[in-house]
Design a protein around this motif. Structure first.
Motif, PDB file in Angstrom:
ATOM      1  N   UNK A 168       0.793  -1.239   0.000  1.00 27.06           N
ATOM      2  CA  UNK A 168       0.000   0.000   0.000  1.00 27.06           C
ATOM      3  C   UNK A 168       0.821   1.281   0.000  1.00 27.06           C
ATOM      4  N   UNK A 169       2.082   1.221   0.397  1.00 25.33           N
ATOM      5  CA  UNK A 169       2.871   2.441   0.625  1.00 25.33           C
ATOM      6  C   UNK A 169       4.115   2.433  -0.253  1.00 25.33           C
ATOM      7  N   UNK A 170       4.412   3.586  -0.834  1.00 23.49           N
ATOM      8  CA  UNK A 170       5.641   3.759  -1.609  1.00 23.49           C
ATOM      9  C   UNK A 170       6.343   5.016  -1.141  1.00 23.49           C
ATOM     10  N   UNK A 171       7.664   4.964  -1.123  1.00 22.61           N
ATOM     11  CA  UNK A 171       8.403   6.199  -0.898  1.00 22.61           C
ATOM     12  C   UNK A 171       8.385   6.999  -2.189  1.00 22.61           C
ATOM     13  N   UNK A 172       8.134   8.299  -2.115  1.00 33.14           N
ATOM     14  CA  UNK A 172       8.125   9.115  -3.328  1.00 33.14           C
ATOM     15  C   UNK A 172       9.453   8.995  -4.064  1.00 33.14           C
ATOM     16  N   UNK A 173       9.377   8.858  -5.374  1.00 32.81           N
ATOM     17  CA  UNK A 173      10.580   8.718  -6.193  1.00 32.81           C
ATOM     18  C   UNK A 173      10.685   9.908  -7.129  1.00 32.81           C
ATOM     19  N   UNK A 174      11.831  10.517  -7.180  1.00 32.06           N
ATOM     20  CA  UNK A 174      12.011  11.698  -8.014  1.00 32.06           C
ATOM     21  C   UNK A 174      13.461  11.815  -8.422  1.00 32.06           C
ATOM     22  N   UNK A 175      13.702  12.590  -9.491  1.00 29.92           N
ATOM     23  CA  UNK A 175      15.082  12.798  -9.942  1.00 29.92           C
ATOM     24  C   UNK A 175      15.875  13.603  -8.939  1.00 29.92           C
ATOM     25  N   UNK A 176      15.185  14.327  -8.065  1.00 29.29           N
ATOM     26  CA  UNK A 176      15.867  15.158  -7.071  1.00 29.29           C
ATOM     27  C   UNK A 176      15.053  15.178  -5.788  1.00 29.29           C
ATOM     28  N   UNK A 177      15.724  14.960  -4.661  1.00 33.61           N
ATOM     29  CA  UNK A 177      15.034  14.966  -3.372  1.00 33.61           C
ATOM     30  C   UNK A 177      15.039  16.392  -2.823  1.00 33.61           C
ATOM     31  N   UNK A 178      13.982  17.102  -3.105  1.00 37.43           N
ATOM     32  CA  UNK A 178      13.837  18.468  -2.606  1.00 37.43           C
ATOM     33  C   UNK A 178      13.492  18.434  -1.124  1.00 37.43           C
ATOM     34  N   UNK A 179      13.530  19.602  -0.477  1.00 38.69           N
ATOM     35  CA  UNK A 179      13.155  19.685   0.940  1.00 38.69           C
ATOM     36  C   UNK A 179      11.716  19.221   1.147  1.00 38.69           C
ATOM     37  N   UNK A 180      10.854  19.600   0.222  1.00 40.49           N
ATOM     38  CA  UNK A 180       9.439  19.229   0.328  1.00 40.49           C
ATOM     39  C   UNK A 180       9.264  17.717   0.187  1.00 40.49           C
ATOM     40  N   UNK A 181       9.983  17.125  -0.780  1.00 40.24           N
ATOM     41  CA  UNK A 181       9.890  15.686  -0.983  1.00 40.24           C
ATOM     42  C   UNK A 181      10.494  14.921   0.192  1.00 40.24           C
ATOM     43  N   UNK A 182      11.582  15.423   0.722  1.00 39.18           N
ATOM     44  CA  UNK A 182      12.203  14.755   1.865  1.00 39.18           C
ATOM     45  C   UNK A 182      11.274  14.791   3.074  1.00 39.18           C
ATOM     46  N   UNK A 183      10.540  15.875   3.249  1.00 39.13           N
ATOM     47  CA  UNK A 183       9.571  15.960   4.341  1.00 39.13           C
ATOM     48  C   UNK A 183       8.473  14.913   4.164  1.00 39.13           C
TER      49      UNK A 183
END
Length: 377
Positions: free
Chosen positions: A159-174
């Motif tokens: 049910x849960x995934x860690x957000x995946x992105x080309x860059x871990x922004x402050x917002x994404x890390x939060x």
């Protein structure tokens, strides 16, 4: 009918015990199966190695009228299990499981579940048709149409995934820290942090480790994660060298092209080989003088297997292989989760613009759009 009632009663007792304990009771997992249309034969309990992804049969039993029972000692809560069935005609049936996740805009089926005190597998077997993959006639992929009941670790995985992105922004890390804080008991999320460690700074990884509960923090994977931080020496695509097909060490020089497309693959990877004809079409549509540089980098550790594949596939763009001394740094260098094929698009400064994992024919249209957009600008 009587057997079914006994099975269900046993399962309810196990579930009650499971709800009253955070740990696996006596480290034993009981798996009860009741699959309506599964052919008779031998069913194998399969365990996947977390690090190497190799799969090993760890137990087997007779499957009659869809019913089976396993009792398995579990030493590691960070384990992944599945089933294979060999029926009376010699067909091999490989199991997948329904999840609530999506992949490439479609439903995601997991190959594994995680251990729990009690696991219940019921429902009717459905044929799973994989995209872009031809299976031998004696192999079938299936999934139960009822969601497997396998405890809270599997619940998180399904049910849960860690957000995946080309860059871990402050917002994404939060967002990532919020997810781990909510499910701080999850060994699956710990494994996800480990697999995606190349995307995080040292400080971010140490922060994420502290969010897990004390029991999870004692797992050996945490030690490996910390060790990987100690070995990290600032290696990246901008400063490492690769062995080319003409046996020369070469580096990527991003400033020489508007856009660089890096394809990670291996000779033994079926989906990687399936992707090659489509990559050939891209290379024909966007030759070197268009501003696009394509480089395939193999993760093969057997150089002879790599060179054999090159002879078979006849790819006309740059073909490199990862040197053995860099094999421990693949996630840091390519900032990906270890799955292949994987494709990275980088600008003339060596910054990652987009990342893709897996092969799907529809993804090729996304590649074309990215290439056209960046070559025009």
């Amino acid at each position: 009918m009587k057997i079914t009632k006994v099975i269900l009663l046993s399962f309810l007792i196990l579930v009650t015990l499971h709800c009253n304990s955070k740990k696996i009771i006596n480290r034993q997992m009981t798996i009860i199966g009741d699959l309506k249309n599964c052919p008779n034969g031998t069913i194998y309990l399969v365990q996947q190695n977390v690090q190497t992804f190799t799969r090993t049969n760890v137990d087997s039993t007779i499957l009659v009228d869809g019913k089976f029972l396993f009792k398995k000692s579990v030493e590691d809560p960070l384990s992944f299990y599945s089933f294979n069935v060999v029926d009376k005609e010699g067909n091999k049936i490989l199991f997948h499981f329904k999840t609530n996740k999506t992949y490439n805009s479609g439903k995601y089926f997991s190959e594994n579940f995680m251990p729990a005190d009690s696991v219940l597998v019921t429902g009717k077997i459905q044929i799973f048709e994989p995209k872009n993959m031809e299976l031998p006639s004696k192999i079938k992929l299936v999934y139960p149409d009822t969601m497997i009941v396998a405890g809270k670790q599997t619940d998180v995985m399904f049910n849960v995934s860690l957000p995946n992105s080309k860059e871990v922004s402050d917002e994404l890390f939060q967002e990532i820290t919020d997810t781990i804080s909510k499910y701080n008991f999850s060994y699956y999320l710990l494994n996800e942090v480990y697999n995606n460690r190349g995307n995080f700074t040292k400080e971010q990884i140490n922060t994420l480790i502290r969010l897990f509960d004390k029991e999870v923090q004692t797992h050996g994977l945490v030690s490996q994660l910390k060790k990987s931080l100690e070995l990290r020496n600032g290696k990246s695509l901008t400063n490492v060298s690769f062995m080319s097909s003409d046996r020369k060490m070469k580096k990527l020089h991003f400033s020489q092209s508007k856009l660089t497309m890096v394809i990670l693959w291996a000779s033994w990877c079926g989906p990687c080989r399936k992707e090659i004809p489509f990559l050939k079409q891209l290379h024909e549509a966007f030759p070197v003088n268009s501003g696009l540089k394509m480089v395939s980098i193999s993760l093969d550790r057997d150089s002879s297997a790599w060179r054999k594949a090159l002879l078979e596939e006849k790819m006309s763009w740059d073909q490199w292989v990862l040197p053995e001394n860099l094999s421990e740094y693949t996630r840091e260098i390519f900032k990906h989760n270890g799955s292949i094929p994987a494709t990275l698009f980088l600008n003339s400064r060596g910054e990652i613009l987009e990342k893709f994992s897996g092969f799907d024919e529809t993804t090729m249209n996304k590649y074309r759009n990215i290439i056209q957009k960046n070559l025009i600008n």
